[in-house]
Design a protein around this motif. Structure first.
Motif, PDB file in Angstrom:
ATOM      1  N   PRO A   1       0.813  -1.232   0.000  1.00 40.39           N
ATOM      2  CA  PRO A   1       0.000   0.000   0.000  1.00 40.39           C
ATOM      3  C   PRO A   1       0.840   1.273   0.000  1.00 40.39           C
ATOM      4  N   PHE A   2       2.046   1.200   0.581  1.00 37.04           N
ATOM      5  CA  PHE A   2       2.917   2.385   0.562  1.00 37.04           C
ATOM      6  C   PHE A   2       3.311   2.730  -0.869  1.00 37.04           C
ATOM      7  N   ILE A   3       3.692   1.733  -1.656  1.00 35.95           N
ATOM      8  CA  ILE A   3       4.098   1.993  -3.048  1.00 35.95           C
ATOM      9  C   ILE A   3       2.928   2.538  -3.849  1.00 35.95           C
ATOM     10  N   VAL A   4       1.745   1.925  -3.677  1.00 33.56           N
ATOM     11  CA  VAL A   4       0.567   2.365  -4.436  1.00 33.56           C
ATOM     12  C   VAL A   4       0.187   3.794  -4.070  1.00 33.56           C
ATOM     13  N   THR A   5       0.097   4.071  -2.782  1.00 31.92           N
ATOM     14  CA  THR A   5      -0.304   5.419  -2.356  1.00 31.92           C
ATOM     15  C   THR A   5       0.758   6.458  -2.690  1.00 31.92           C
ATOM     16  N   PHE A   6       2.017   6.051  -2.696  1.00 33.89           N
ATOM     17  CA  PHE A   6       3.081   6.996  -3.059  1.00 33.89           C
ATOM     18  C   PHE A   6       2.918   7.458  -4.501  1.00 33.89           C
ATOM     19  N   PHE A   7       2.694   6.525  -5.421  1.00 33.64           N
ATOM     20  CA  PHE A   7       2.552   6.915  -6.826  1.00 33.64           C
ATOM     21  C   PHE A   7       1.245   7.654  -7.066  1.00 33.64           C
ATOM     22  N   ILE A   8       0.192   7.307  -6.317  1.00 37.19           N
ATOM     23  CA  ILE A   8      -1.055   8.058  -6.459  1.00 37.19           C
ATOM     24  C   ILE A   8      -0.856   9.504  -5.997  1.00 37.19           C
ATOM     25  N   ALA A   9      -0.217   9.671  -4.833  1.00 34.90           N
ATOM     26  CA  ALA A   9       0.038  11.029  -4.328  1.00 34.90           C
ATOM     27  C   ALA A   9       0.951  11.798  -5.265  1.00 34.90           C
ATOM     28  N   LEU A  10       1.955  11.114  -5.817  1.00 30.26           N
ATOM     29  CA  LEU A  10       2.866  11.772  -6.746  1.00 30.26           C
ATOM     30  C   LEU A  10       2.140  12.210  -8.008  1.00 30.26           C
ATOM     31  N   PHE A  11       1.242  11.373  -8.494  1.00 31.57           N
ATOM     32  CA  PHE A  11       0.474  11.720  -9.688  1.00 31.57           C
ATOM     33  C   PHE A  11      -0.417  12.933  -9.432  1.00 31.57           C
ATOM     34  N   VAL A  12      -1.076  12.959  -8.273  1.00 31.43           N
ATOM     35  CA  VAL A  12      -1.946  14.099  -7.945  1.00 31.43           C
ATOM     36  C   VAL A  12      -1.133  15.392  -7.841  1.00 31.43           C
ATOM     37  N   LEU A  13       0.024  15.322  -7.204  1.00 27.88           N
ATOM     38  CA  LEU A  13       0.868  16.511  -7.072  1.00 27.88           C
ATOM     39  C   LEU A  13       1.392  16.975  -8.423  1.00 27.88           C
ATOM     40  N   ILE A  14       1.743  16.023  -9.293  1.00 25.98           N
ATOM     41  CA  ILE A  14       2.219  16.393 -10.630  1.00 25.98           C
ATOM     42  C   ILE A  14       1.114  17.093 -11.408  1.00 25.98           C
TER      43      ILE A  14
END
Length: 529
Positions: free
Chosen positions: A15-28
């Motif tokens: 879940p850390f990897i999934v949420t990290f990329f989701i958060a990164l995508f939203v910030l981008i």
């Protein structure tokens, strides 16, 4: 490593990897919408856009890591509490902190990764991102000749096309204004009934083949006597090929050395060196200001002159003497008094003072100020000189103040950037003590409650970060305190939540407050009855 540690790490990492990329995508996407107007229509290729986004994503890694830790820790501990596995651990004598121990080690590693990224990788990615974005911003939009629109994409040229064929090649009713020689009194206009336009295979030149047209060209104005004449040259042509250079539409790479000194592109050691340089600049500015102002002041030795009204009674009365400074008077009489070398000091003072007193209307002690001892024309001259000096000092002080304020603001930004690298790394560890207890308290896993809880605390963190940065730049808070303020606020919250989770308490005991207000209501009811 024990089985419980492996279980928790395996439950935490996915879940850390999934949420990290989701958060990164939203910030981008958030940052991309900010710069979308600077990118669209500039002829940016797909690979250049991917390069720009890759540099941007690296700079957003420290911001995405805390929210990923927060969401994943709430999910892991929420799943354990929802399946009563956490209660089984506690009943077996395993405290909550021991359950969180493997997550602490993982989070510490992530915090170290966040600091290394902020300190070593992000300065390079920021340099690449800002330089490429600068190149795109200053680039002209891609050439687009539309019908019925005056196009000024080419330098000193305005092109109007009346109609365009279906093949986007053949054109009609072409009008071209050429302003290349306009400053020298020459203007050129070209009209053509039809023609064609195309780009060469190497994309370096744009060609317009004009047919059945006329060129009107003004020459320099001439004057003959009193009448002004404005001759022009008219040239008819059956075919004319104009070639335009497309190099001005290409994106040129700017020298990155121009951006290297920005505080967001420096590592911790470079920031400390830059802060020392700024402090030296401020000190030098203060020194130069003091030297400039010091030129307007002179220090002279003071001469003590006995009041003449007391000379007859007591020739030497140092206790009743008055002090006159020659730099205020600049009087020749006082300067002569200073240069005089009497054999008997007190007697000579009295004689010299007596000569001075003879030229004055009344004793020195009766004058309201030393300036009044001068003649009126001398008073005006000295006052004008003083006003001029005061204006010069005031202007120099304003200039120095604005310069020092700019340097102080730059210093604040450098200090804030130096400390925010460590603060964001520590925030990753603090968010574990917020997310894990909240998961144990709410006893809900999945993406529902964890995301809601994460959004609340992460918004608090981001708002504090932005707000404290503005306060630091406004000189309300010290830059060091402003950089660490989000951690200072979140750390007690994490400790309180961890303490409540260890004691199986709710975050807010609503029943307790309801019973409190019920008791107050019942007491009032008894009193009224």
């Amino acid at each position: 490593m024990k089985t419980i540690d492996k279980l928790l790490i395996k439950s935490f990492v996915p879940p850390f990897i999934v949420t990290f990329f989701i958060a990164l995508f939203v910030l981008i996407m958030q940052f991309l919408w900010t710069y979308i107007d600077d990118i669209v229509g500039k002829g940016v290729s797909f690979f250049m856009l991917m390069e720009l986004l890759s540099y941007l994503s690296i700079s957003l890694v420290p911001t995405a890591l805390p929210i990923a830790i927060l969401i994943s820790s709430v999910m892991v501990m929420g799943n354990l509490a929802e399946r009563y596995e956490l209660a089984s651990f506690k009943s077996a004598g395993v405290p909550l902190l021991r359950v969180m121990q493997p997550l602490m080690y993982v989070t510490l590693s992530i915090s170290f990764l966040s600091f290394v990224t902020s300190n070593n990788i992000i300065p390079v990615s920021n340099l690449q991102f800002k330089s490429r974005l600068y190149d795109i911003r200053k680039q002209k939009p891609a050439l687009a000749l539309e019908t019925g629109v005056f196009n000024d994409d080419f330098r000193n040229l305005i092109i109007h096309i009346g109609a365009k064929g279906k093949d986007n090649r053949s054109i009609e009713d072409i009008l071209i204004y050429d302003h290349n020689n306009y400053n020298r009194g020459k203007a050129t206009m070209i009209l053509a009934k039809k023609g064609e336009m195309y780009t060469t295979h190497d994309r370096r030149f744009f060609v317009m083949n004009l047919l059945e047209g006329t060129q009107y060209q003004e020459t320099q104005q001439t004057v003959k006597g009193k009448d002004k004449t404005y001759p022009f040259v008219r040239t008819s042509f059956s075919e004319w090929t104009k070639v335009f250079d497309l190099s001005e539409f290409e994106i040129n790479e700017t020298n990155k050395e121009l951006f290297k000194s920005h505080y967001s592109m420096l590592s911790s050691s470079q920031l400390r060196s830059a802060i020392d340089s700024i402090e030296r600049k401020i000190d030098k500015r203060y020194e130069s200001m003091s030297e400039q102002v010091g030129k307007y002041f002179r220090a002279f030795k003071t001469v003590k002159i006995v009041d003449t009204t007391l000379l007859d009674k007591a020739p030497e009365l140092p206790g009743d003497s008055i002090e006159i400074t020659s730099n205020l008077l600049e009087s020749k009489k006082i300067q002569q008094l200073q240069k005089s070398k009497p054999k008997k000091q007190s007697g000579k003072k009295a004689v010299t003072l007596q000569n001075l007193q003879n030229e004055l209307d009344k004793p020195l002690a009766e004058y309201p100020s030393l300036l009044k001892t001068l003649k009126i024309k001398d008073q005006t001259r000295f006052l004008n000189r003083a006003k001029s000096s005061a204006r010069s000092i005031h202007g120099q002080a304003d200039t120095a103040n604005s310069t020092i304020n700019r340097e102080e603001e730059s210093k604040v930004k450098h200090v804030f950037e130096l400390n925010i690298k460590k603060s964001m790394a520590l925030a990753c560890f603090i968010f574990l003590f917020i997310g894990a207890p909240m998961g144990a308290i709410v006893r809900k896993g999945g993406f529902g409650y964890p995301i809601l809880i994460a959004i609340i605390f992460f918004m608090l963190y981001i708002v504090l970060n932005i707000f404290c940065k503005k306060l630091a730049e406004s000189f309300v808070l010290p830059a060091i305190v402003a950089a660490w303020m989000p951690c200072i606020v979140l750390f007690p919250i994490g400790m309180i939540l961890t303490y409540r989770a260890m004691n199986d308490s709710k975050v807010v005991n609503i029943d307790r407050y309801v019973q409190f207000f019920i008791r107050i209501f019942n007491r009032r009811k008894v009193k009224t009855s």
